[in-house]
Motif scaffolding. Sequence first.
Motif, PDB file in Angstrom:
ATOM      1  N   UNK A 267       0.825  -1.203   0.000  1.00 48.24           N
ATOM      2  CA  UNK A 267       0.000   0.000   0.000  1.00 48.24           C
ATOM      3  C   UNK A 267       0.865   1.262   0.000  1.00 48.24           C
ATOM      4  N   UNK A 268       1.981   1.207   0.716  1.00 47.09           N
ATOM      5  CA  UNK A 268       2.860   2.365   0.789  1.00 47.09           C
ATOM      6  C   UNK A 268       3.546   2.685  -0.534  1.00 47.09           C
ATOM      7  N   UNK A 269       3.813   1.657  -1.347  1.00 48.49           N
ATOM      8  CA  UNK A 269       4.488   1.853  -2.633  1.00 48.49           C
ATOM      9  C   UNK A 269       3.528   2.206  -3.761  1.00 48.49           C
ATOM     10  N   UNK A 270       2.275   1.885  -3.554  1.00 54.26           N
ATOM     11  CA  UNK A 270       1.234   2.032  -4.564  1.00 54.26           C
ATOM     12  C   UNK A 270       1.217   3.392  -5.264  1.00 54.26           C
ATOM     13  N   UNK A 271       1.309   4.518  -4.517  1.00 55.49           N
ATOM     14  CA  UNK A 271       1.217   5.829  -5.185  1.00 55.49           C
ATOM     15  C   UNK A 271       2.345   6.106  -6.170  1.00 55.49           C
TER      16      UNK A 271
ATOM     17  N   UNK B 172      -2.914  -2.481 -14.598  1.00 63.47           N
ATOM     18  CA  UNK B 172      -1.528  -2.153 -14.934  1.00 63.47           C
ATOM     19  C   UNK B 172      -0.794  -1.607 -13.722  1.00 63.47           C
ATOM     20  N   UNK B 173      -1.445  -0.737 -12.973  1.00 62.99           N
ATOM     21  CA  UNK B 173      -0.824  -0.146 -11.784  1.00 62.99           C
ATOM     22  C   UNK B 173      -0.423  -1.224 -10.786  1.00 62.99           C
ATOM     23  N   UNK B 174      -1.363  -2.124 -10.484  1.00 70.29           N
ATOM     24  CA  UNK B 174      -1.094  -3.163  -9.493  1.00 70.29           C
ATOM     25  C   UNK B 174       0.054  -4.073  -9.946  1.00 70.29           C
ATOM     26  N   UNK B 175       0.050  -4.431 -11.244  1.00 68.86           N
ATOM     27  CA  UNK B 175       1.092  -5.325 -11.735  1.00 68.86           C
ATOM     28  C   UNK B 175       2.450  -4.635 -11.742  1.00 68.86           C
ATOM     29  N   UNK B 176       2.484  -3.357 -12.094  1.00 67.51           N
ATOM     30  CA  UNK B 176       3.747  -2.608 -12.052  1.00 67.51           C
ATOM     31  C   UNK B 176       4.301  -2.568 -10.622  1.00 67.51           C
TER      32      UNK B 176
ATOM     33  N   UNK C 116       2.277 -12.213 -11.411  1.00 68.99           N
ATOM     34  CA  UNK C 116       1.412 -13.355 -11.104  1.00 68.99           C
ATOM     35  C   UNK C 116       0.722 -13.164  -9.757  1.00 68.99           C
ATOM     36  N   UNK C 117       1.455 -12.670  -8.781  1.00 68.28           N
ATOM     37  CA  UNK C 117       0.859 -12.402  -7.467  1.00 68.28           C
ATOM     38  C   UNK C 117      -0.201 -11.311  -7.589  1.00 68.28           C
ATOM     39  N   UNK C 118       0.078 -10.277  -8.389  1.00 65.23           N
ATOM     40  CA  UNK C 118      -0.885  -9.192  -8.578  1.00 65.23           C
ATOM     41  C   UNK C 118      -2.200  -9.709  -9.141  1.00 65.23           C
ATOM     42  N   UNK C 119      -2.119 -10.610 -10.131  1.00 63.18           N
ATOM     43  CA  UNK C 119      -3.341 -11.155 -10.726  1.00 63.18           C
ATOM     44  C   UNK C 119      -4.105 -12.027  -9.736  1.00 63.18           C
ATOM     45  N   UNK C 120      -3.370 -12.818  -8.962  1.00 62.87           N
ATOM     46  CA  UNK C 120      -4.028 -13.663  -7.963  1.00 62.87           C
ATOM     47  C   UNK C 120      -4.660 -12.820  -6.861  1.00 62.87           C
ATOM     48  N   UNK C 121      -3.993 -11.749  -6.482  1.00 63.25           N
ATOM     49  CA  UNK C 121      -4.527 -10.839  -5.471  1.00 63.25           C
ATOM     50  C   UNK C 121      -5.842 -10.233  -5.958  1.00 63.25           C
ATOM     51  N   UNK C 122      -5.866  -9.792  -7.222  1.00 60.95           N
ATOM     52  CA  UNK C 122      -7.081  -9.194  -7.782  1.00 60.95           C
ATOM     53  C   UNK C 122      -8.215 -10.206  -7.823  1.00 60.95           C
ATOM     54  N   UNK C 123      -7.898 -11.441  -8.200  1.00 59.28           N
ATOM     55  CA  UNK C 123      -8.930 -12.484  -8.244  1.00 59.28           C
ATOM     56  C   UNK C 123      -9.523 -12.729  -6.862  1.00 59.28           C
ATOM     57  N   UNK C 124      -8.663 -12.805  -5.863  1.00 59.52           N
ATOM     58  CA  UNK C 124      -9.125 -13.049  -4.492  1.00 59.52           C
ATOM     59  C   UNK C 124      -9.971 -11.879  -3.996  1.00 59.52           C
ATOM     60  N   UNK C 125      -9.532 -10.666  -4.301  1.00 60.79           N
ATOM     61  CA  UNK C 125     -10.221  -9.472  -3.810  1.00 60.79           C
ATOM     62  C   UNK C 125     -11.577  -9.280  -4.469  1.00 60.79           C
TER      63      UNK C 125
END
Length: 229
Positions: free
Chosen positions: A44-48, A59-63, A81-90
């Motif tokens: 979350x801290x790196x997201x911005x 794209x943002x989440x995967x980057x 791959x983790x970003x896509x799995x995170x989105x699926x779970x969420x």
Amino acid sequence: MTPDAVLFDLDDTLCRYRRSGASLLAAAFDRTGIEPFVAAEEYYGRYPEFVEESESMVDLRERCFAAIAAEKGHPPGAGRRVARAYADERDHGNVERLPGVEAALGACSDVPVGIVTNGAPEMQAKKLETIGLDDAFDVVVHAGYDTAAKPSSDPFEAALAALSADPARSYHVGNSLRSDVAGANAAGVRSVWLAGDDADAEPSRRSDPDHVVSGLGMLPDVLSTRNRP
């Protein structure tokens, strides 16, 4: 006097995630079989850092995950791959309405209503669709994308302009003193703080709400009190 408009925050005001970010991230690592390399707070801290260069929320989440993975000695592809799995779970049925939404919107049945939310358009649209409110609002302003992010007055002013509403005759309902109350106050809108679990938080001069409610079901009383002769 009938209000000109009522604006609402989205996250933790109208809806919430059923599972925490930490739980979703743990599930994403488990699904991919990749050794955990970042905690939810760091993500979350790196997201911005990646907002301006990203074309979409996906794209943002995967980057973001790819960059963190590379810094921790993992292939960037593992982060994606983790970003896509995170989105699926969420996104898989993980959003629910908060109690009192029906009562709050019912009290606004004859008043223009809008959303002012800090969040990516596609992500917030999916939440509204999931909780069955995708057609419930006359305007949705994605602060941080359409305008500056809350607590800037810009997103509130944009929503009110779209509704042709007078700020002094309008309300904004939100759970954050820093973003919702301070932003509404800056825009001259009557602020309604949904205190919830934050009931002991200390308002400042900038974030002193006009009204405090412990649940959305109290909003009809706020509006009816203002409207009495």
